[in-house]
Design a protein around this motif. Structure first.
Motif, PDB file in Angstrom:
ATOM      1  N   VAL A   1     102.336  39.462  74.670  1.00 32.32           N
ATOM      2  CA  VAL A   1     102.255  38.634  73.464  1.00 32.32           C
ATOM      3  C   VAL A   1     103.297  39.090  72.447  1.00 32.32           C
ATOM      4  O   VAL A   1     104.031  38.286  71.879  1.00 32.32           O
ATOM      5  N   SER A   2     103.401  40.402  72.226  1.00 29.25           N
ATOM      6  CA  SER A   2     104.326  40.861  71.196  1.00 29.25           C
ATOM      7  C   SER A   2     105.772  40.618  71.619  1.00 29.25           C
ATOM      8  O   SER A   2     106.627  40.356  70.778  1.00 29.25           O
ATOM      9  N   ALA A   3     106.029  40.690  72.923  1.00 27.30           N
ATOM     10  CA  ALA A   3     107.389  40.400  73.382  1.00 27.30           C
ATOM     11  C   ALA A   3     107.742  38.951  73.101  1.00 27.30           C
ATOM     12  O   ALA A   3     108.871  38.626  72.735  1.00 27.30           O
ATOM     13  N   THR A   4     106.761  38.061  73.249  1.00 29.46           N
ATOM     14  CA  THR A   4     107.014  36.644  72.988  1.00 29.46           C
ATOM     15  C   THR A   4     107.173  36.373  71.493  1.00 29.46           C
ATOM     16  O   THR A   4     108.041  35.624  71.072  1.00 29.46           O
ATOM     17  N   VAL A   5     106.310  37.020  70.696  1.00 30.40           N
ATOM     18  CA  VAL A   5     106.304  36.733  69.265  1.00 30.40           C
ATOM     19  C   VAL A   5     107.447  37.433  68.543  1.00 30.40           C
ATOM     20  O   VAL A   5     108.173  36.832  67.767  1.00 30.40           O
ATOM     21  N   PHE A   6     107.616  38.734  68.794  1.00 32.33           N
ATOM     22  CA  PHE A   6     108.619  39.508  68.048  1.00 32.33           C
ATOM     23  C   PHE A   6     109.931  39.669  68.808  1.00 32.33           C
ATOM     24  O   PHE A   6     110.890  40.188  68.280  1.00 32.33           O
ATOM     25  N   GLY A   7     109.939  39.313  70.072  1.00 28.22           N
ATOM     26  CA  GLY A   7     111.149  39.508  70.867  1.00 28.22           C
ATOM     27  C   GLY A   7     111.001  40.698  71.797  1.00 28.22           C
ATOM     28  O   GLY A   7     110.316  41.676  71.477  1.00 28.22           O
TER      29      GLY A   7
END
Lengths: 289, 237, 313
Positions: A257-263
């Protein structure tokens, strides 16, 4: 939306390995009250074990588990006798701190030795079926990673059974709860420590093997895997191997999720921040069940 | 059978026992009485090998016991119900009981002994799959006694088994202890509940500030005015 | 060693080191000594929190990195380097105080892994935000004088040793050691544990920030995330423990030994020094908690005893 779902699938797949990595650390931490920060380096060595068996003997990486796990059991026993067995005599606070320092020195030495043996390059075990991909509802599921997830679950479940049913498994759990009471019921606590440490190392070896198949290994991956395992242990608490496995899945999903949201580059940061916050919120909570 | 001779023990600089001598013979119930901090628990820790005496010796069945590692004491036939019970709270009742029969000497008869413990404490059979931590204090005490019995001991050490229990429960626990003793198990009982302990036991030792301040048959001690004043209070019958 | 004698020895060493650039005109010697001096500063700064307050800080690189990041930015923008370094130290201390109160809720190993996580958070973030390599402008490179860096490093290392030495005899140092021995007892006798630990952390991170600034001033080009790498923490930890944690001389001795081994062995075997130091470190934790300083003291005592018995005979 597909990228997110695809990320989640991949996160779940690697999350199983986080869980397996954490299970070994959690067992050692929970039973010996010893924080082995070289756990990630043991994983790294397990990976190279599989890599060697594949490169030199052509052994299938999944089959090599049958060699790596017993070898890691023995290696764990040796490490306990030579290093960590010395630490368990100290009272708990000194014990955790000294074990941390010893693990740290061990980590450096193992990493340097691995650079010497296998160079600093990234490696991975590439089998004939490495590229196979299953497509489910438009989502790509690499077969090798799926098999790794299943094996990780099986190993965590196996450890759960060992601890629940085997006579010494129960002794290990009893020792984890109250080592003095364990002594009073006639359990040789030192042997319980030895067994727990050897089992924890065996799990690290297995985790490393699975990492070398679906992902890649290099001498420097140790710290990263120790941190992942620590994060999961802090999130999931001690005491339940299946809980730890689920904790690993949660971390894998959170990273996705964080990779998708923050890069992509920030996928690690979120886990570390959560780790720090949870740690500070219950500074003495790790041993509390 | 159990001989404690001139035992001294210390926690760091603090001397907890200064020359304690006592014996327990086969088939006896011996009570160890005394105020808090007299060294009763320390003596139990010495016998169970958790604390090494600084001086003096402990012998068991004509062999020294104070060099035997703590985990091997149970194998010699001495089991303990420790102060505060010290159960494995996250494990089930039955797991706790089975751990009582962990040592090799107890393994062959563990099914029969488990049955025996369930006959003594039928309540435990009903709760055998429950997590021990969820039990009441009295039930936990039963598990603790049951766990010690599972080792098939010749000598049973009990450290304050009545602590925190309702009087009716204490009575039934003591009845059980009497039964256990009749089946041939010697008992060394540490108690604060002096009246109950003296009623149950054959002989007793009074421990004060780390030394034996008096000893005698339970009946004699019950009648001793000093004991009555010091331990049973002015209201005692 | 008595206070006066060791002070005289320290001053003599510093004076001798100060003459090196005048006598030796070889850059490789200066670079080597620079590395030793930088390591001394970093190790002494780590030693304040570990040796005196008893807390193993595994996120020390974060403060070194913050000092480097700030100093480099301000210096390249035109600020005088000393001012930029002070600003770098201020940023490091500011961050330390910001997270210190939270981190010091953690004890022992939990403090260690918590700070390790903090350091990694900063390293990854900086690596992402400032991914491109930082290189000095051509004009600065043209005017680069190694001796300037060397003297700055010498001054900083001397200051770090002096701070730790002063701390050893002071009430402040005494209070910190009381915390190391038994935090609850120290609190009970009126030592404000958190305040003292924060003070120790502030001192420690100020020096680390300055050392980071020196790093930024010294290197012509590097990746901004590099000074945040945990290896800086590990270096400081190894040097301090092997030399003798909680002593004034230990980190100095450890730094000389470490940098020598690292530079010497790097020629033939990459990272071999880490293998040796890792094993040596384990041996020291298990067998000789006082490090080289204690070993030297024991050997000295042994030698004196031998001499005495020889004289008596």
């Amino acid at each position: 939306m597909t990228p997110l779902f695809q990320q989640l699938v991949l996160g779940l797949l690697i999350g199983g390995l986080y869980g397996l990595a954490a299970a070994g650390l959690s067992l050692v931490f929970g039973v010996l009250k010893v924080l082995n920060v070289a756990h990630g380096q043991l994983i790294m060595l397990g990976g190279y074990g599989a890599f060697w068996l594949f490169a030199l003997r052509g052994l299938d990486p999944f089959a090599s588990l049958a060699v790596v796990i017993p070898a890691a059991l023995v290696a764990g026993g040796v490490l306990y006798w030579t290093l960590f067995g010395w630490v368990v005599r100290a009272p708990e606070e000194t014990r955790v701190k000294n074990s941390l320092l010893i693990g740290f020195g061990l980590a450096l030495a193992l990493e340097a030795a691995a650079v010497r043996l296998w160079t600093a390059d990234e490696r991975s075990v590439t089998t004939g079926y490495a590229g196979a991909v299953l497509t489910v509802a438009g989502l790509a599921v690499p077969v090798v990673r799926l098999a790794s997830l299943a094996l990780a679950l099986a190993l965590c479940g196996g450890l759960h059974l060992v601890l629940a049913r085997w006579r010494w498994g129960r002794a290990i759990r009893a020792t984890a709860e109250d080592w003095e009471a364990a002594l009073m019921t006639g359990i040789d606590v030192r042997r319980a420590y030895l067994l727990a440490f050897a089992l924890g190392t065996a799990l690290a070896g297995a985790a490393g093997t699975l990492v070398s198949v679906g992902y890649s290994i290099s001498p420097s991956i140790g710290l990263e895997w120790t941190l992942k395992a620590l994060i999961v242990v802090v999130l999931a608490g001690l005491g339940s191997m299946l809980g730890t496995f689920v904790g690993g899945l949660v971390l894998g999903l959170a990273e996705a999720v964080s990779a998708t949201v923050f890069g992509g580059p920030y996928r690690e940061v979120v886990g570390l921040v959560v780790f720090f916050v949870v740690l500070v919120a219950r500074p003495r909570g790790l041993f509390v069940r | 059978m159990l001989e404690v001779r001139g035992v001294e023990a210390a926690y760091g600089p603090f001397l907890a026992l200064s020359g304690v001598t006592l014996t327990a013979r086969p088939g006896e119930i011996v009570a160890l009485l005394g105020p808090n901090g007299a060294g009763k628990t320390t003596l139990i820790r010495c016998i169970t090998g958790l604390l090494r005496p600084r001086a003096g010796g402990i012998r068991w069945e004509d062999a020294p016991l104070d060099r035997v590692p703590a985990h091997a004491i149970v194998e010699r036939g001495i089991a303990v119900v420790p102060e505060g019970r010290r159960l494995f709270g996250a494990m089930t009742v039955e797991e706790n009981l089975e751990l009582g029969a962990f040592v090799p000497r107890a393994r062959p008869q563990r099914a029969a002994r488990l049955e025996h413990v369930y006959t003594i404490f039928p309540m435990l059979r009903e709760r055998r799959r429950q997590i021990t931590r969820a039990l009441s204090g009295g039930q936990q005490q039963m598990v603790a006694i049951g766990r010690a019995l599972m080792a098939g001991p010749k000598l049973l050490l009990l450290d304050e088994p009545s602590l925190g229990l309702a009087p009716r429960l204490v009575e039934s626990i003591f009845d059980v202890l009497r039964e256990i003793n009749r089946s041939g198990v010697s008992i060394l009982l540490v108690e604060q509940n002096v009246q109950a302990a003296l009623t149950l036991s054959h002989r007793a030792y009074l421990l004060e500030a780390g030394r034996v301040a008096g000893e005698g048959s339970a009946a004699a001690l019950l009648d001793d005015p000093r004991v009555r004043r010091a331990y049973l209070g002015p209201l005692a019958r | 060693m008595t206070g006066r004698r060791s002070r005289a020895l320290g001053l003599a060493t510093a004076a001798a080191l100060a003459t090196v650039p005048l006598v030796v005109r070889r850059d490789d010697v200066l670079n080597f000594l620079f590395l030793v001096l930088l390591s001394v500063t970093l190790a002494e700064s780590w030693n304040i929190v570990a040796g005196y307050a008893g807390q193993v800080n595994l996120g020390h690189a974060a403060f070194f990195g913050l000092g480097a990041l700030t100093t480099r930015a301000l210096w390249i923008a035109g600020a005088p380097v000393l001012g930029a370094m002070v600003a770098g130290a201020a940023v490091a201390v500011g961050f330390a105080l910001l997270i210190g109160a939270a981190a010091f809720r953690l004890r022992g190993a939990y403090f260690a892994i918590g700070t390790l996580a903090l350091g990694e958070i900063l390293r990854i973030t900086v690596g992402n935000v400032r991914a491109e390599i930082s290189t000095l402008p051509a004009a600065t490179i043209a005017g680069y004088r190694l001796a300037h860096r060397y003297y700055l490093a010498l001054a900083l290392a001397a200051a770090a040793v002096a701070v730790v030495a002063a701390l050893g005899g002071s009430r402040l140092g005494l209070g910190m050691r009381a915390i190391r021995e038994d935090e609850e007892a120290a609190e009970a006798s009126g030592v404000g544990a958190l305040r003292l630990k924060l003070l120790a952390l502030a001192l420690s991170t100020a020096l680390a920030g300055l050392a980071g600034g020196l790093f930024a001033y010294y290197h012509i080009s590097y990746y901004p995330a590099h000074p945040f790498s945990p290896t800086w923490t590990f270096d400081a930890l190894l040097i301090t423990f092997i030399g003798g944690v909680g002593t004034v001389h230990g980190p100095v001795l450890g730094a000389v030994f470490y940098v020598f081994l690292k530079e010497y062995l790097a020629i033939r075997w990459v990272d071999f020094h880490l293998l040796i130091f890792g094993l040596l470190f384990v041996a020291i934790v298990l067998l000789l908690p006082g490090g080289l300083v204690e070993a030297a003291a024991r050997l000295g005592a042994l030698a004196r005893a031998r001499v005495l018995t020889a004289i008596r005979k």
